[in-house]
Every structure is written in structure tokens, then in C-alpha cells.
Scaffold this active site. Structure first.
Site, short mmCIF file in Angstrom:
data_model
loop_
_atom_site.label_atom_id
_atom_site.label_comp_id
_atom_site.label_asym_id
_atom_site.label_seq_id
_atom_site.Cartn_x
_atom_site.Cartn_y
_atom_site.Cartn_z
N GLY A 213 0.82 -1.20 0.00
CA GLY A 213 0.00 0.00 0.00
C GLY A 213 0.85 1.26 0.00
O GLY A 213 1.93 1.32 -0.61
N SER A 214 0.39 2.25 0.72
CA SER A 214 1.02 3.58 0.64
C SER A 214 2.39 3.67 1.27
O SER A 214 3.08 4.68 1.09
CB SER A 214 0.09 4.62 1.28
OG SER A 214 -1.10 4.75 0.51
N THR A 215 2.83 2.66 2.02
CA THR A 215 4.21 2.71 2.52
C THR A 215 5.20 2.70 1.35
O THR A 215 6.31 3.23 1.48
CB THR A 215 4.51 1.53 3.46
OG1 THR A 215 4.29 0.30 2.77
CG2 THR A 215 3.63 1.59 4.70
N PHE A 216 4.79 2.15 0.21
CA PHE A 216 5.67 2.10 -0.96
C PHE A 216 5.88 3.50 -1.55
O PHE A 216 6.82 3.71 -2.33
CB PHE A 216 5.08 1.18 -2.03
CG PHE A 216 6.00 0.92 -3.19
CD1 PHE A 216 7.09 0.08 -3.06
CD2 PHE A 216 5.78 1.53 -4.42
CE1 PHE A 216 7.95 -0.15 -4.14
CE2 PHE A 216 6.62 1.30 -5.49
CZ PHE A 216 7.72 0.46 -5.35
N LYS A 217 5.04 4.45 -1.18
CA LYS A 217 5.20 5.82 -1.68
C LYS A 217 6.55 6.42 -1.29
O LYS A 217 7.04 7.34 -1.97
CB LYS A 217 4.05 6.70 -1.18
CG LYS A 217 2.70 6.32 -1.80
CD LYS A 217 1.54 7.06 -1.17
CE LYS A 217 0.20 6.64 -1.81
NZ LYS A 217 -0.97 7.26 -1.15
#
Length: 485
Positions: A213-217
Site C-alpha cells: 500500500g502507501s508505505t511504498f510511496k
């Protein structure tokens, strides 16, 4: 000599020669394979003829050996706080192949490692006294992670960014390795564990990659800054709302429709987790540049040993631009383990350098003499010091003013990133809750990096979030590592 007799003699000699060749082959080539074969009970008898060496956590052995009773296998493995450390130790069983550290260092722990042999052992053929495995695990951090995860299904990892030492490796639900040690009872326990729908034998901290999810941002942001697409985290981006990726008519929505995501800077986009910004960043950069950055952090590495082999985290290939946009927010076929996302935060916290993560500090003899020391781990520069500083600042904004407030700790500078990963047909399943962060003590300068994934909890689908479920676990682990309440 009669011709018939001569032929019979030659034939007999050839048969004898063939038998000698075969015997030599078996003795010198097949011998080791036969000796090491799982079906050869002599190996198990030798291994369990006396106590095994120990795996040590925080200066104390968390393994032991006890009498096995009436059996040709004299001893069996025992565990202290077995479920707490199962993701670290694995199990040593009289019936099944050992796993985790028990498997990686089986030769050391049973005394067959050649480094343990003395001159007298070599002369007499006696098996050497077993050695010990000294881990980097901090009992306080391990306990804090297990306690905070509680009954939730998930995994968590804590790393010292400066040394690469893994301070905690937690996977829940866990299991008791002691149930698998004795040959006469292991089968029943094995059947129960392998048919359990919760899959307690799976090490979710490092061997079950899931959409991050958004941790990959954080990875996409690092790629954008390193590429020079934007000079710093406070420069407005070209990110319309709504954003429709090329090649599709489907908009990429933001979770918070009221968030100031239109043309938001990277800092604001991380603070509010703006999908439009990072989806477009991934498209503007192109999948090759995003993949290159992901691989620098450790994605797609199928030989990551800590020293247990971790399952590779994956950044997919051969995507069109619409799927590249989805990959930019940690969806589509992007997968990661908590270990991998802890490595991302660790590199950022350490000024852009990633020190190889490891959970063993030393291998010793039974008397404590050091056979191998892992104190000087490899390190690699992932991003520039300036990029790391920019990302640290933006991650601090996430925790102080954004979606990661549950990770705040008094006296500690904390930076983090939340993530809520959708999965299932049409995103119908309960999302995965993620949080990755670093903490630095304001008084001592000590640092820790963590990542937490909650795969399943009792919370309603609408209540699942990285801040709500995963950040409190990360907070507990960071506080324990930095000795804060």
C-alpha cells in the site's frame, strides 16, 4: 588354455572389476549422500545422542535440551518462551527438518561443523562439542511487538539503522516449537499446525510478501528526488485531481477527498497519502526508474539472507502506464514483507545508507570462543544524504501532522508512513494495515527503524488503517528499543 575357459575367465575378471568400480563409487561418491539422507536414522541418533548447542537472546539461552525418555534418541530440543521467539529460532525436530536459525546453523548446534573440531576430535573421529548462536534480538523489543500485535494476524520487524542488527522479528499467530521436538508426538502437532487456517508456521515478518500500500510511496518519493523530477519535498508537483492514468478511463481516487492533494508537494502528499500525486509520479518517472530505486532498497532480491532466506519483495515488470500508476501507490502486483519495508525506513534514517540486516551477531564454541563475528556488516548507499534528509523531514510531518499520529513518542523524533493495502476481487477483502517508521532519541541519538503489517484483525473493514492498527505496534517497539515509556 581352452578358448571357452579363457572367455569365461575374462568375463569373470570384468565382473570383478565392475564390482570394484561400483564399490569405489558408492564409498567415495555416494557415501556422503547416503550418510546425509533423511532416511538414515543414524544421523538423528547422532544428533540427539547428547544436548544440542543453544540459540541465545539478550545473553540468555532460549533453547535447551532435555532427556527424551525411552528411545534411541537420547535428547530432544526444548524452548523457553517458544511462541515468542519461534519466528527467530524455528524448530529442531526429531521427525522434521529444522527451520529458521535451527536449520541454518544445524551443523554448529549439533557439533558437526568442522570449525568446532579439535585435533583430538580429528584423530578419534569423535563428534565435537556443539556451538552456540548469539542473536541480535532485543528481548524487550520482541516482547513489545508480540504484546502489541496481540491476537491480530501480522508481522513486525525492528532494525538498528546504524548496524543493521535486527532487534525484533515477530510473527502472529505463533506456535510452540516444543510441540514438534519429540518424534513420538510431533506428527499430531504437525497435522494440527499445517491444517490451521491461521497458518501459524508462516513467518509473516519475512516470508510472506503482501501489497505494501502507501508505505511504498516512500520508494517512489526517493526515486523522484534522486532523478531530479522535483528538487525537494516542498516543491509543488504537477498532479491534477482527479487524476486519470494514461490508457484508462478510471480515475485514481484519494482516500480523503477533502485533502489538499491537487498539485501537492511530496511532503503534503505523504502527509495526506495522496494517491494522485504518487500515481502520476510513477508514470512520469516510468516503471524502469521506479524499479531501479525499489531494487536498490532490496526489492526483487531472491538471495536476501539474514541469515535465514527471506522471500523476495517484488516490483512488477511489463506494465502499461495505468498499471504503473497503481504500482506507485503500492498496489497491483507490488508486494513486500515487513523486513523489506523496515529496510526502506532504515536506509532513510541512516542518511541514505542501508546496512545489511542480520539477526546473528556471533557464532561461538560451547566455551564462548568466537568462531565468526558479524559485527561489520556490508553497507550500500541507496540515496544521497540530501534525499534522505528530505524524506526524514517529510516522514516527521506524517507523524506530527498527518496520518501517523499514533506513533508519536515523547522525547523521540519519529518519522513514518502509513499504508492501507486493498486486496481481493474489486478490493472486497479486508485491507492490510501497514506502518513503517524510524525513531531517534532526542537525548541519546539512538535510532531504530520498524515496519508493521497487520494482515487481519477483529476491526470492521471501515476501521482498518495503518495509523489505527499498525502504528501503535510500531510505537511500542520503538519505545522499547529506545528505552522510552
Amino acid at each position: 588354455m581352452n578358448k571357452t575357459i579363457r572367455r569365461a575367465a575374462v568375463f569373470s575378471l570384468l565382473l570383478v572389476l565392475a564390482l570394484l568400480i561400483r564399490a569405489t563409487w558408492v564409498q567415495f561418491y555416494d557415501g556422503k549422500a547416503l550418510a546425509d539422507a533423511p532416511e538414515n536414522r543414524r544421523n538423528a541418533i547422532g544428533t540427539y545422542s547428547r544436548p544440542l548447542g543453544d540459540i541465545v537472546v539478550g545473553g540468555k539461552a532460549v533453547t535447551g535440551s532435555g532427556r527424551a525418555g525411552r528411545s534411541d534418541l537420547a535428547y530432544k530440543r526444548t524452548y523457553t518462551d517458544g511462541p515468542l521467539y519461534a519466528a527467530v529460532t524455528g524448530y529442531a525436530s526429531q521427525a522434521y527438518a529444522p527451520t529458521q536459525l535451527e536449520g541454518v546453523y544445524a551443523d554448529l548446534l549439533n557439533g558437526t561443523d568442522t570449525r568446532l573440531r579439535t585435533v583430538m576430535d580429528t584423530v578419534t573421529g569423535r563428534r565435537a562439542d556443539p556451538g552456540n548462536v548469539i542473536t541480535t534480538i532485543d528481548p524487550a523489543v520482541q516482547k513489545a511487538g508480540a504484546r502489541a500485535l496481540g491476537g491480530n494476524k501480522g508481522g513486525a520487524v525492528a532494525i538498528d539503522p546504524k548496524t543493521g542488527k535486527i532487534l525484533a522479528m515477530v510473527s502472529t499467530p505463533s506456535y510452540d516449537p516444543s510441540a514438534l521436538t519429540a518424534a513420538n508426538t510431533a506428527g499430531t502437532a504437525w497435522q494440527k499446525l499445517t491444517t490451521d487456517r491461521e497458518k501459524p508456521l508462516v513467518n509473516r515478518a519475512m516470508r510472506q510478501p503482501l501489497p505494501p500500500g502507501s508505505t511504498f510511496k516512500l520508494v517512489v518519493a526517493a526515486a523522484a528526488l534522486e532523478d531530479g523530477l522535483y528538487p525537494d519535498v516542498d516543491r509543488p508537483t504537477d498532479s491534477p485531481v482527479p487524476y486519470t492514468p494514461p490508457g484508462t478511463t478510471r480515475e485514481l481516487p484519494n482516500e480523503n477527498t477533502a485533502a489538499p492533494c491537487e498539485n501537492a508537494s511530496i511532503r503534503v502528499a505523504l502527509q495526506y497519502s495522496c494517491n494522485n500525486v504518487f500515481g502520476k509520479l510513477a508514470v512520469d518517472l516510468g516503471q524502469d526508474k521506479v524499479r531501479a530505486m525499489a531494487e536498490k532498497f532490496g526489492f526483487d532480491d531472491d538471495k536476501l539472507d539474514v541469515p535465514v532466506r527471506a522471500y523476495p519483495s517484488v516490483y512488477p515488470a511489463h506494465m502499461d502506464k495505468a498499471l504503473t500508476a497503481l504500482s506507485g501507490i503500492g498496489q497491483y502486483d507490488v508486494t513486500a514483507t515487513p523486513l523489506q519495508m523496515a529496510m526502506v525506513s532504515s536506509a532513510i534514517a541512516n542518511g541514505g545508507e542501508l546496512v545489511s540486516p542480520h539477526m546473528v551477531s556471533q557464532l561461538t564454541t560451547g566455551d564462548g570462543d568466537v568462531l565468526q563475528d558479524f559485527g561489520d556488516a556490508d553497507r550500500e548507499r541507496i540515496v544521497s544524504a540530501r534525499t534522505a534528509e528530505q524524506l526524514q523531514s517529510a516522514m516527521q510531518t506524517v507523524v506530527r501532522d498527518g496520518t501517523g499520529r499514533n506513533a508519536l513518542i515523547d522525547g523521540v523524533t519519529v518519522g513514518g508512513k502509513t499504508g492501507t493495502a486493498q486486496h481481493g476481487p474489486n478490493n472486497s477483502e479486508t485491507p492490510y494495515a501497514w506502518f513503517t517508521a524510524y525513531g531517534k532519541s532526542d537525548s541519546t541519538g539512538q535510532e531504530v527503524a520498524v515496519a508493521v503489517m497487520v494482515e487481519q484483525s477483529g476491526a470492521a473493514r471501515s476501521e482498518v488503517s495503518g495509523n489505527g492498527l499498525a502504528a501503535p505496534v510500531a510505537r511500542a517497539m520503538m519505545a522499547a528499543a529506545l528505552k522510552r515509556s
